[in-house]
Design a protein around this motif. Structure first.
Motif, PDB file in Angstrom:
ATOM      1  N   LYS A 139       3.676   6.997   4.673  1.00 15.01           N
ATOM      2  CA  LYS A 139       4.668   6.833   3.614  1.00 15.01           C
ATOM      3  C   LYS A 139       3.931   6.550   2.312  1.00 15.01           C
ATOM      4  N   LEU A 140       4.627   6.675   1.195  1.00 12.69           N
ATOM      5  CA  LEU A 140       4.103   6.277  -0.104  1.00 12.69           C
ATOM      6  C   LEU A 140       4.248   4.762  -0.210  1.00 12.69           C
ATOM      7  N   LEU A 141       3.152   4.084  -0.518  1.00 10.42           N
ATOM      8  CA  LEU A 141       3.129   2.624  -0.515  1.00 10.42           C
ATOM      9  C   LEU A 141       2.849   2.051  -1.890  1.00 10.42           C
ATOM     10  N   GLY A 142       3.423   0.894  -2.154  1.00  6.23           N
ATOM     11  CA  GLY A 142       3.098   0.114  -3.334  1.00  6.23           C
ATOM     12  C   GLY A 142       2.220  -1.054  -2.938  1.00  6.23           C
ATOM     13  N   GLY A 143       1.771  -1.805  -3.922  1.00  3.69           N
ATOM     14  CA  GLY A 143       0.893  -2.940  -3.668  1.00  3.69           C
ATOM     15  C   GLY A 143       1.430  -3.881  -2.598  1.00  3.69           C
ATOM     16  N   GLY A 144       0.546  -4.278  -1.675  1.00  2.00           N
ATOM     17  CA  GLY A 144       0.902  -5.204  -0.613  1.00  2.00           C
ATOM     18  C   GLY A 144       1.565  -4.577   0.598  1.00  2.00           C
ATOM     19  N   GLU A 145       1.823  -3.274   0.575  1.00  2.00           N
ATOM     20  CA  GLU A 145       2.493  -2.614   1.699  1.00  2.00           C
ATOM     21  C   GLU A 145       1.470  -1.921   2.602  1.00  2.00           C
ATOM     22  N   GLU A 146       1.909  -1.613   3.820  1.00  3.83           N
ATOM     23  CA  GLU A 146       1.083  -0.838   4.742  1.00  3.83           C
ATOM     24  C   GLU A 146       1.969   0.028   5.626  1.00  3.83           C
ATOM     25  N   ASP A 147       1.357   1.077   6.172  1.00  2.59           N
ATOM     26  CA  ASP A 147       2.072   1.988   7.059  1.00  2.59           C
ATOM     27  C   ASP A 147       1.109   2.437   8.146  1.00  2.59           C
ATOM     28  N   THR A 148       1.607   2.511   9.374  1.00  2.00           N
ATOM     29  CA  THR A 148       0.816   2.972  10.512  1.00  2.00           C
ATOM     30  C   THR A 148       1.462   4.220  11.079  1.00  2.00           C
ATOM     31  N   ILE A 149       0.632   5.234  11.310  1.00  2.00           N
ATOM     32  CA  ILE A 149       1.112   6.491  11.901  1.00  2.00           C
ATOM     33  C   ILE A 149       0.299   6.792  13.146  1.00  2.00           C
ATOM     34  N   GLU A 150       0.882   7.577  14.027  1.00  2.00           N
ATOM     35  CA  GLU A 150       0.187   8.016  15.241  1.00  2.00           C
ATOM     36  C   GLU A 150       0.290   9.522  15.341  1.00  2.00           C
ATOM     37  N   PHE A 151      -0.828  10.150  15.691  1.00  2.00           N
ATOM     38  CA  PHE A 151      -0.885  11.600  15.830  1.00  2.00           C
ATOM     39  C   PHE A 151      -2.095  11.937  16.695  1.00  2.00           C
ATOM     40  N   THR A 152      -2.201  13.189  17.110  1.00  2.00           N
ATOM     41  CA  THR A 152      -3.329  13.658  17.916  1.00  2.00           C
ATOM     42  C   THR A 152      -3.861  14.937  17.299  1.00  2.00           C
ATOM     43  N   ILE A 153      -5.180  15.047  17.250  1.00  2.00           N
ATOM     44  CA  ILE A 153      -5.833  16.289  16.836  1.00  2.00           C
ATOM     45  C   ILE A 153      -6.665  16.758  18.018  1.00  2.00           C
ATOM     46  N   ASP A 154      -6.315  17.928  18.550  1.00  2.00           N
ATOM     47  CA  ASP A 154      -6.996  18.443  19.732  1.00  2.00           C
ATOM     48  C   ASP A 154      -8.300  19.158  19.414  1.00  2.00           C
ATOM     49  N   LYS A 155      -8.394  19.745  18.238  1.00  2.00           N
ATOM     50  CA  LYS A 155      -9.544  20.579  17.880  1.00  2.00           C
ATOM     51  C   LYS A 155     -10.584  19.769  17.105  1.00  2.00           C
ATOM     52  N   LYS A 156     -11.837  19.820  17.577  1.00  2.00           N
ATOM     53  CA  LYS A 156     -12.925  19.179  16.846  1.00  2.00           C
ATOM     54  C   LYS A 156     -13.078  19.857  15.492  1.00  2.00           C
ATOM     55  N   GLY A 157     -13.419  19.067  14.482  1.00  2.00           N
ATOM     56  CA  GLY A 157     -13.607  19.635  13.148  1.00  2.00           C
ATOM     57  C   GLY A 157     -13.602  18.561  12.088  1.00  2.00           C
ATOM     58  N   THR A 158     -13.665  19.000  10.848  1.00  2.00           N
ATOM     59  CA  THR A 158     -13.639  18.111   9.695  1.00  2.00           C
ATOM     60  C   THR A 158     -12.367  18.406   8.910  1.00  2.00           C
ATOM     61  N   TYR A 159     -11.541  17.385   8.769  1.00  2.00           N
ATOM     62  CA  TYR A 159     -10.234  17.517   8.135  1.00  2.00           C
ATOM     63  C   TYR A 159     -10.212  16.669   6.867  1.00  2.00           C
ATOM     64  N   ASN A 160      -9.863  17.267   5.753  1.00  2.00           N
ATOM     65  CA  ASN A 160      -9.782  16.533   4.490  1.00  2.00           C
ATOM     66  C   ASN A 160      -8.544  15.652   4.476  1.00  2.00           C
ATOM     67  N   HIS A 212      -2.211  -0.740   1.284  1.00  2.00           N
ATOM     68  CA  HIS A 212      -2.343  -0.760  -0.182  1.00  2.00           C
ATOM     69  C   HIS A 212      -2.630  -2.216  -0.533  1.00  2.00           C
ATOM     70  N   VAL A 213      -3.892  -2.519  -0.822  1.00  2.00           N
ATOM     71  CA  VAL A 213      -4.308  -3.903  -1.043  1.00  2.00           C
ATOM     72  C   VAL A 213      -4.145  -4.353  -2.495  1.00  2.00           C
ATOM     73  N   GLY A 214      -3.594  -3.478  -3.331  1.00  2.00           N
ATOM     74  CA  GLY A 214      -3.365  -3.843  -4.730  1.00  2.00           C
ATOM     75  C   GLY A 214      -2.053  -4.565  -4.920  1.00  2.00           C
ATOM     76  N   LYS A 215      -1.662  -4.692  -6.178  1.00  2.00           N
ATOM     77  CA  LYS A 215      -0.433  -5.393  -6.527  1.00  2.00           C
ATOM     78  C   LYS A 215       0.553  -4.531  -7.310  1.00  2.00           C
ATOM     79  N   ILE A 216       0.115  -3.394  -7.816  1.00  2.00           N
ATOM     80  CA  ILE A 216       0.956  -2.550  -8.658  1.00  2.00           C
ATOM     81  C   ILE A 216       1.990  -1.814  -7.790  1.00  2.00           C
ATOM     82  N   PRO A 217       3.255  -1.754  -8.228  1.00  2.00           N
ATOM     83  CA  PRO A 217       4.290  -1.080  -7.435  1.00  2.00           C
ATOM     84  C   PRO A 217       4.029   0.423  -7.296  1.00  2.00           C
ATOM     85  N   LYS A 218       4.659   1.005  -6.290  1.00  2.00           N
ATOM     86  CA  LYS A 218       4.396   2.418  -5.981  1.00  2.00           C
ATOM     87  C   LYS A 218       4.837   3.374  -7.080  1.00  2.00           C
ATOM     88  N   GLU A 219       5.772   2.967  -7.934  1.00  2.00           N
ATOM     89  CA  GLU A 219       6.200   3.848  -9.016  1.00  2.00           C
ATOM     90  C   GLU A 219       5.058   4.132  -9.998  1.00  2.00           C
TER      91      GLU A 219
END
Length: 175
Positions: A135-156, A84-91
């Motif tokens: 996670k839900l982030l406010g300005g200046g925060e970041e979150d990293t997640i790890e997961f695997t998708i086995d099936k080829k496709g287009t995911y929204n 979240h490259v902004g400055k406004i808090p997550k609320e």
């Protein structure tokens, strides 16, 4: 809609009115071009550099992701970082990134997410529709997640903070 959501929506609408168009690329009059990293192979032929399944996406105070498309390789772990490259808090301007199962109705999901403030707008009733989420982030925060998708496709993918899904969405193409 509860009072907090109404207040957040009112603040958001006012902010969007003030900052409505964002930055434009002066050379083209349009959206800023995505930078492309290249490397030289052989006889001066440039090829894109791709770090396999390491993805970074940014959300800003103008309620925008910096890309509408992400790509990954099926069957291999994906590391995704939302900044979240902004400055406004997550609320008032919280961002998350939710990757949905193929065939999930974004609008129906968003309606349920609006009522899920206690779980950072991730509705418990829709867990089966979610592949992964940050996670839900406010300005200046970041979150990293790890997961695997086995099936080829287009995911929204979407931001499920109230009112954001209309603009903050894209696709993860798994090849």
């Amino acid at each position: 809609m509860n009072t907090t959501n109404k207040f957040s929506l009112l603040i958001l609408m006012g902010f969007l009115t003030i900052t409505s168009c964002g930055k434009k690329d002066p050379a083209t009059g349009g959206e800023p071009a995505d930078p492309i990293e290249t490397t030289t192979e052989g006889e001066g032929v440039a090829a894109p550099v791709a770090v396999e399944n390491v993805l970074v996406i940014e959300g800003n105070d103008q309620m925008q992701f910096n890309t509408k498309e992400l790509r990954a390789v099926a069957g291999k772990p994906i590391t995704l970082t939302l900044k979240h490259v902004g400055k406004i808090p997550k609320e008032a301007m919280g961002h998350n990134l939710v990757i949905l199962q193929e065939g999930t109705d974004e609008s129906a999901f968003a309606v349920k997410a609006n009522e899920a403030k206690a779980t950072d707008y991730i509705p418990e009733s829709e867990k089966a529709s979610i592949i992964a989420h940050t996670k839900l982030l406010g300005g200046g925060e970041e979150d990293t997640i790890e997961f695997t998708i086995d099936k080829k496709g287009t995911y929204n993918f979407i931001c499920s903070f109230p009112g954001h899904v209309a603009i903050m969405k894209g696709v993860l193409i798994v090849e």
